[in-house]
Design a protein around this motif. Structure first.
Motif, PDB file in Angstrom:
ATOM      1  N   UNK A 198       6.314 -10.048  -4.087  1.00  0.00           N
ATOM      2  CA  UNK A 198       5.887 -10.114  -5.528  1.00  0.00           C
ATOM      3  C   UNK A 198       7.043 -10.999  -6.242  1.00  0.00           C
ATOM      4  N   UNK A 199       6.491 -11.948  -7.126  1.00  0.00           N
ATOM      5  CA  UNK A 199       7.533 -12.739  -7.881  1.00  0.00           C
ATOM      6  C   UNK A 199       7.173 -12.405  -9.277  1.00  0.00           C
ATOM      7  N   UNK A 200       8.489 -12.653  -9.996  1.00  0.00           N
ATOM      8  CA  UNK A 200       8.625 -12.605 -11.379  1.00  0.00           C
ATOM      9  C   UNK A 200       8.723 -14.109 -11.977  1.00  0.00           C
ATOM     10  N   UNK A 201       7.794 -14.384 -12.796  1.00  0.00           N
ATOM     11  CA  UNK A 201       7.995 -15.656 -13.309  1.00  0.00           C
ATOM     12  C   UNK A 201       8.342 -15.837 -14.694  1.00  0.00           C
ATOM     13  N   UNK A 202       9.143 -16.474 -15.214  1.00  0.00           N
ATOM     14  CA  UNK A 202       9.566 -16.763 -16.876  1.00  0.00           C
ATOM     15  C   UNK A 202       9.518 -18.140 -17.163  1.00  0.00           C
ATOM     16  N   UNK A 203       8.415 -18.316 -18.118  1.00  0.00           N
ATOM     17  CA  UNK A 203       8.114 -19.473 -18.516  1.00  0.00           C
ATOM     18  C   UNK A 203       7.426 -20.419 -17.375  1.00  0.00           C
ATOM     19  N   UNK A 204       6.906 -20.003 -16.450  1.00  0.00           N
ATOM     20  CA  UNK A 204       6.028 -20.461 -15.444  1.00  0.00           C
ATOM     21  C   UNK A 204       7.059 -20.952 -14.130  1.00  0.00           C
ATOM     22  N   UNK A 205       8.139 -20.388 -14.333  1.00  0.00           N
ATOM     23  CA  UNK A 205       9.350 -20.817 -13.231  1.00  0.00           C
ATOM     24  C   UNK A 205       9.609 -19.324 -12.569  1.00  0.00           C
ATOM     25  N   UNK A 206       9.793 -19.574 -11.153  1.00  0.00           N
ATOM     26  CA  UNK A 206      10.074 -18.231 -10.592  1.00  0.00           C
ATOM     27  C   UNK A 206      11.319 -17.804 -10.770  1.00  0.00           C
ATOM     28  N   UNK A 207      11.584 -16.656 -11.112  1.00  0.00           N
ATOM     29  CA  UNK A 207      12.975 -16.235 -11.756  1.00  0.00           C
ATOM     30  C   UNK A 207      13.516 -15.267 -10.855  1.00  0.00           C
ATOM     31  N   UNK A 208      12.751 -14.507 -10.155  1.00  0.00           N
ATOM     32  CA  UNK A 208      13.055 -13.523  -9.056  1.00  0.00           C
ATOM     33  C   UNK A 208      11.975 -13.017  -8.213  1.00  0.00           C
ATOM     34  N   UNK A 209      12.130 -12.251  -7.219  1.00  0.00           N
ATOM     35  CA  UNK A 209      11.256 -11.691  -6.245  1.00  0.00           C
ATOM     36  C   UNK A 209      11.457 -10.374  -5.365  1.00  0.00           C
ATOM     37  N   UNK A 210      10.763  -9.813  -5.201  1.00  0.00           N
ATOM     38  CA  UNK A 210      10.953  -8.681  -4.390  1.00  0.00           C
ATOM     39  C   UNK A 210       9.930  -8.419  -3.177  1.00  0.00           C
ATOM     40  N   UNK A 211      10.405  -7.777  -2.063  1.00  0.00           N
ATOM     41  CA  UNK A 211       9.529  -7.823  -0.827  1.00  0.00           C
ATOM     42  C   UNK A 211       9.573  -6.461  -0.361  1.00  0.00           C
ATOM     43  N   UNK A 212       8.646  -6.102   0.433  1.00  0.00           N
ATOM     44  CA  UNK A 212       8.177  -4.863   1.169  1.00  0.00           C
ATOM     45  C   UNK A 212       7.961  -5.140   2.378  1.00  0.00           C
ATOM     46  N   UNK A 213       8.961  -5.571   3.285  1.00  0.00           N
ATOM     47  CA  UNK A 213       8.924  -5.857   4.560  1.00  0.00           C
ATOM     48  C   UNK A 213       9.291  -4.626   5.576  1.00  0.00           C
ATOM     49  N   UNK A 214       8.312  -4.029   6.298  1.00  0.00           N
ATOM     50  CA  UNK A 214       8.570  -3.113   7.055  1.00  0.00           C
ATOM     51  C   UNK A 214       7.760  -1.937   6.501  1.00  0.00           C
ATOM     52  N   UNK A 215       8.322  -0.880   6.641  1.00  0.00           N
ATOM     53  CA  UNK A 215       7.734   0.266   6.210  1.00  0.00           C
ATOM     54  C   UNK A 215       7.110   0.207   4.724  1.00  0.00           C
ATOM     55  N   UNK A 216       5.965   0.869   4.406  1.00  0.00           N
ATOM     56  CA  UNK A 216       5.388   0.736   2.987  1.00  0.00           C
ATOM     57  C   UNK A 216       6.285   1.144   2.195  1.00  0.00           C
ATOM     58  N   UNK A 217       7.319   2.187   2.236  1.00  0.00           N
ATOM     59  CA  UNK A 217       8.071   2.872   1.553  1.00  0.00           C
ATOM     60  C   UNK A 217       9.396   2.128   1.220  1.00  0.00           C
TER      61      UNK A 217
END
Length: 160
Positions: free
Chosen positions: A59-78
């Motif tokens: 999942x990414x976070x965009x600021x003004x159309x630019x990718x500013x950060x991201x998070x991922x859930x690799x592995x177990x769903x929790x």
């Protein structure tokens, strides 16, 4: 949160930008990047490969159309496996917003807890996760596959 901030699912076309944000955040953190040039090359490639191969988990976070950060859930769903915010966008609440969005998603899936970990010396990350309701459940040495060596980690969880 800052104006013009959007959280969305990553698409394959975002891979280069996501890989660059991850590497830039890693390289800007003196706790993580103190391992020399060979490690820097290895990590840069690791971020790009992860983004290309696992974009459906990001999942990414965009600021003004630019990718500013991201998070991922690799592995177990929790498990929140990654949180990376571009150095120029740190301190704006982007990491907090991304983790909070991921926690809402986990709750909506009926999960009973969320887990996350970080390098033990990454005090700003530990503090952020504690501010978001996580508690430390373990601290010790663990092998880092991306770095190829043992590092001191902190494992944290939040029970819903």
């Amino acid at each position: 949160m800052v104006k013009d901030f959007v959280i969305r699912d990553m698409v394959a076309a975002d891979a280069d930008s996501v890989g660059r944000v991850g590497f830039d955040a890693w390289a800007a953190n003196p706790v993580l990047n103190a391992f020399g040039v060979d490690m820097m090359v290895r990590i840069r490639l690791s971020f790009r490969r992860f983004a290309q191969e696992h974009f459906s988990l990001i999942t990414i976070g965009e600021l003004g159309g630019e990718i500013a950060g991201w998070t991922a859930r690799e592995g177990a769903r929790d498990y929140i496996s990654d949180l990376w915010v571009s150095p120029v966008h740190q301190g704006l609440g982007i990491g907090s917003a991304l983790v909070s969005a991921t926690l809402r998603e986990m709750r909506s899936e009926g999960l009973k807890r969320a887990r996350i970990d970080t390098h033990a010396a990454n005090e700003s990350a530990v503090r952020l996760y504690q501010d978001l309701g996580f508690s430390i459940v373990w601290r010790g040495m663990q092998h880092s596959p991306s770095m190829g060596l043992m590092v001191e980690k902190v494992k944290m969880q939040q029970v819903f």
